[in-house]
Scaffold this motif. Structure first.
Motif, PDB file in Angstrom:
ATOM      1  N   GLN A  26       0.837  -1.206   0.000  1.00  0.00           N
ATOM      2  CA  GLN A  26       0.000   0.000   0.000  1.00  0.00           C
ATOM      3  C   GLN A  26       0.873   1.257   0.000  1.00  0.00           C
ATOM      4  OE1 GLN A  26      -3.343  -0.045  -0.241  1.00  0.00           O
ATOM      5  NE2 GLN A  26      -3.824   2.097   0.112  1.00  0.00           N
ATOM      6  N   ASP A  47      -3.946   7.604  -1.408  1.00  0.00           N
ATOM      7  CA  ASP A  47      -4.123   6.354  -0.674  1.00  0.00           C
ATOM      8  C   ASP A  47      -5.490   5.733  -0.970  1.00  0.00           C
ATOM      9  OD1 ASP A  47      -5.132   8.627   0.882  1.00  0.00           O
ATOM     10  OD2 ASP A  47      -5.598   7.137   2.420  1.00  0.00           O
ATOM     11  N   THR A  51      -6.194   2.124  -2.748  1.00  0.00           N
ATOM     12  CA  THR A  51      -7.098   1.143  -2.124  1.00  0.00           C
ATOM     13  C   THR A  51      -8.152   0.689  -3.123  1.00  0.00           C
ATOM     14  OG1 THR A  51      -6.752   2.061   0.076  1.00  0.00           O
ATOM     15  CG2 THR A  51      -8.760   0.781  -0.256  1.00  0.00           C
ATOM     16  N   TRP A  52      -8.731   1.628  -3.857  1.00  0.00           N
ATOM     17  CA  TRP A  52      -9.736   1.285  -4.869  1.00  0.00           C
ATOM     18  C   TRP A  52      -9.126   0.382  -5.936  1.00  0.00           C
ATOM     19  CZ3 TRP A  52      -9.283   2.325 -10.037  1.00  0.00           C
ATOM     20  CH2 TRP A  52     -10.369   1.951 -10.820  1.00  0.00           C
ATOM     21  N   ARG A  54      -6.445  -1.600  -5.778  1.00  0.00           N
ATOM     22  CA  ARG A  54      -6.141  -2.932  -5.258  1.00  0.00           C
ATOM     23  C   ARG A  54      -7.417  -3.735  -5.043  1.00  0.00           C
ATOM     24  NH1 ARG A  54      -2.406  -2.796  -0.325  1.00  0.00           N
ATOM     25  NH2 ARG A  54      -2.127  -4.961  -0.899  1.00  0.00           N
ATOM     26  N   ARG A  55      -8.490  -3.075  -4.580  1.00  0.00           N
ATOM     27  CA  ARG A  55      -9.766  -3.751  -4.391  1.00  0.00           C
ATOM     28  C   ARG A  55     -10.312  -4.243  -5.732  1.00  0.00           C
ATOM     29  NH1 ARG A  55     -12.925   0.005  -1.626  1.00  0.00           N
ATOM     30  NH2 ARG A  55     -11.913  -0.719   0.252  1.00  0.00           N
TER      31      ARG A  55
END
Length: 79
Positions: A26, A47, A51-52, A54-55
């Motif tokens: 991350q 960040d 996160t979006w 990787r999701r």
């Protein structure tokens, strides 16, 4: 025999899950993508973007697995 000696004597293989455990993916991705996003004039949170992203990859990977398809690489999902 001490616990360490016993561990050494009985351990044949020791594995580490590097992805997200030893390596902070991350933070590394946020550091990498921040200048790019700023250069594009994006004023959101890097960040949250990472996160979006990787999701989205995780969701696509799970769909691939459930449908017994080949793994879709990060680069393809990013496109």
């Amino acid at each position: 025999m001490t616990a360490i000696q016993e561990f050494k004597a009985n351990t044949k293989v020791l594995l580490f899950d590097l992805y997200g455990t030893v390596v902070d993916m991350q933070a590394g991705l946020v550091e990498l993508v921040t200048p790019y996003l700023k250069s594009k004039g994006w004023d959101g949170r890097p960040d949250a973007f990472v996160t979006w992203w990787r999701r989205a990859h995780f969701e696509n990977s799970m769909i691939d697995a459930l449908l017994h398809r080949e793994h879709t690489p990060y680069r393809e999902i990013g496109r």
